[in-house]
Design an enzyme around this catalytic site. Structure first.
Site, PDB file in Angstrom:
ATOM      1  CE  LYS A  85      -0.213 -10.630  31.722  1.00  0.00           C
ATOM      2  NZ  LYS A  85       1.075 -11.415  32.099  1.00  0.00           N
ATOM      3  CE  LYS A 109      -4.749 -21.045  34.271  1.00  0.00           C
ATOM      4  NZ  LYS A 109      -3.259 -20.822  34.632  1.00  0.00           N
ATOM      5  CE  LYS A 121       2.643 -20.889  30.332  1.00  0.00           C
ATOM      6  NZ  LYS A 121       1.837 -19.743  31.620  1.00  0.00           N
ATOM      7  CB  THR A 205       0.072 -19.106  42.034  1.00  0.00           C
ATOM      8  OG1 THR A 205       0.806 -17.957  39.880  1.00  0.00           O
ATOM      9  CG2 THR A 205      -0.773 -19.812  40.683  1.00  0.00           C
ATOM     10  CG  ASN A 236       6.841 -17.913  42.874  1.00  0.00           C
ATOM     11  OD1 ASN A 236       7.878 -17.287  44.423  1.00  0.00           O
ATOM     12  ND2 ASN A 236       6.410 -18.059  41.934  1.00  0.00           N
ATOM     13  CB  SER A 363      -0.405 -10.729  35.439  1.00  0.00           C
ATOM     14  OG  SER A 363       1.348 -11.839  35.938  1.00  0.00           O
TER      15      SER A 363
END
Length: 431
Positions: A85, A109, A121, A205, A236, A363
């Protein structure tokens, strides 16, 4: 003035890239953590690089009729715990080493927060601020075509990252659905709500960083009301975070975007600044009394939150920071050497792989909702996010106390344990 500032930004980023290699940074702390855990060198060698790394060339027809070739990457760090992910970033400074490091950090994470994922990524070397919407759509679709054999809802699930958003995720979803010839909302997260996105994903986030700050403020007995905070970054993550802090009575004394920074000891009017920024989070160009991002980092505050690019705090400026706490909202904003210097000064650094994990947590919630076909309320999402952040913080803090180490190394230890155990049970490595 704007073009000169942009040139300054590019020069500054190049200096940072030369000074700090994110993959080496990841490997350095990883080695320290595996040694503390007593793992063999084989474990470190296995985890220091991604299991898979794809480099692609993406031909895109530009609006002027010419075809331009863009370089793209996708790294899958480890899938022992489940599908990988991770986000996709559009940025001119994207490198292979950066993408590899970000995939590794994402694995950690997921380990820290107990998600059934490994890390991944993606990135494309481009300047989205100079591209039209049509060019960005063609680039987004081209990237999906290039990596389509490696990604999918049970293999590798992308998401938004730097300079990508829900619209780009929608284009990517549509392209994937055309290739696979069936509807697959779980292929990608960070989508618009109408296409199967989750409530609270866009702000996840920022909310995670906010919850982290609330925990720290209680532990340090520092009330949020009147607290002076600098948020370096106004996209963001930084923009939403600054707004939430302002609403809670925090005095946001500094913000920064890609072209410069604004600082005022009396506090900034965050709602006004948010209303005036452009689609890339740029607002500093409207003011004459701006300072550089580097200068902002050294201004007085209680809490400094780097929420932009990596490597902005290093051994060259760590001794100049004028804060009590650093909370890493960006990925890799503080080097290992800088963390040691800050630790020696008694400045707490809350690591990125803990503080900014809200994005991957929600997510995961979105992916679960897609798989179930049942969607949660915003209140449910934020309540479960807060529970995850709180539990993860306490686990990392306990590990830091147990081994007498800083929170960055403790977070690596917490992240590594789950990956290593799953890899060992599969017979890939011996612990």
């Amino acid at each position: 003035m704007g073009s000169n500032l942009q040139a300054t930004e590019v020069k500054s980023q190049k200096v940072n890239n030369e000074r700090k290699n994110p993959q080496k940074e990841f490997s350095s702390i990883l080695k320290e953590a595996t040694n503390i855990l007593g793992y063999s060198k084989d474990v470190f060698d296995f985890l220091k690089e991604p299991m898979r790394f794809l480099e692609v060339n993406i031909p895109v027809q530009m609006d002027n009729g010419q075809t331009k070739i863009f370089r793209g990457y996708r790294a899958q760090h480890n899938d022992a715990n489940g599908p990988t992910k991770g986000g996709i970033r559009f940025h001119p400074d994207v490198t292979a080493d950066e993408v590899k490091a970000l995939a590794g950090w994402m694995s950690l994470k997921c380990g820290i927060t107990g998600l059934p994922y490994g890390g991944a990524k993606g990135g494309i070397v481009c300047e989205p601020r100079n591209m039209s919407a049509n060019e960005l759509e063609r680039l987004s679709r081209g990237y999906v075509r290039a990596v389509s054999q490696l990604v999918g809802p049970t293999k590798d699930i992308p998401a938004p990252d730097m300079y990508t958003n829900s619209q780009i995720m929608a284009w990517m979803l549509d392209e994937y659905d055309h290739i696979r010839e069936f509807d697959s909302p779980g292929f990608i997260t960070g989508k618009p709500l109408v296409l199967g996105g989750s409530e609270g994903r866009e702000t996840a986030t920022s909310k995670g960083v906010l919850y982290t700050l609330q925990i720290v403020s209680e532990l340090k007995n520092m009330p949020l009301e009147g607290m002076k905070v600098i948020v370096q970054g106004f996209g963001n993550v930084g923009g939403h975070l600054a707004y939430y802090l302002h609403e809670l009575g925090v005095k946001v004394v500094g913000i920064a975007d890609a072209l410069g920074a604004i600082y005022d000891t009396d506090g900034l009017d965050i709602p006004d600044l948010l209303g005036r920024r452009d689609s890339f989070g740029i607002v500093s160009g409207l003011f004459d009394n701006i300072i550089t991002n580097e200068e902002l980092l050294e201004k007085e505050c209680d809490v400094l939150i780097p929420a932009a690019i990596g490597g902005v705090i290093d051994e060259g400026n760590a001794h100049k920071l004028n804060c009590q706490i650093v909370i890493e909202a960006a990925n890799g904003p503080t080097t290992k050497e800088a963390i040691q210097l800050l630790d020696d000064r008694g400045i707490l650094v809350v690591p990125d792989i803990l503080a900014n994990s809200g994005g991957v947590i929600v997510s995961y919630f979105e992916w679960c909702q897609n798989n179930q076909g049942y969607y949660w309320t915003k209140e449910t999402v934020e309540e479960r996010l807060k529970e995850k952040i709180h539990a993860s913080f306490l686990n990392v803090q306990h590990t830091a106390d147990q081994f007498g180490i800083n929170m960055k190394t403790a977070a690596y230890i917490e992240g590594i344990r789950k990956i290593a155990e799953a890899s060992g049970l599969r017979g890939w490595i011996k612990l």
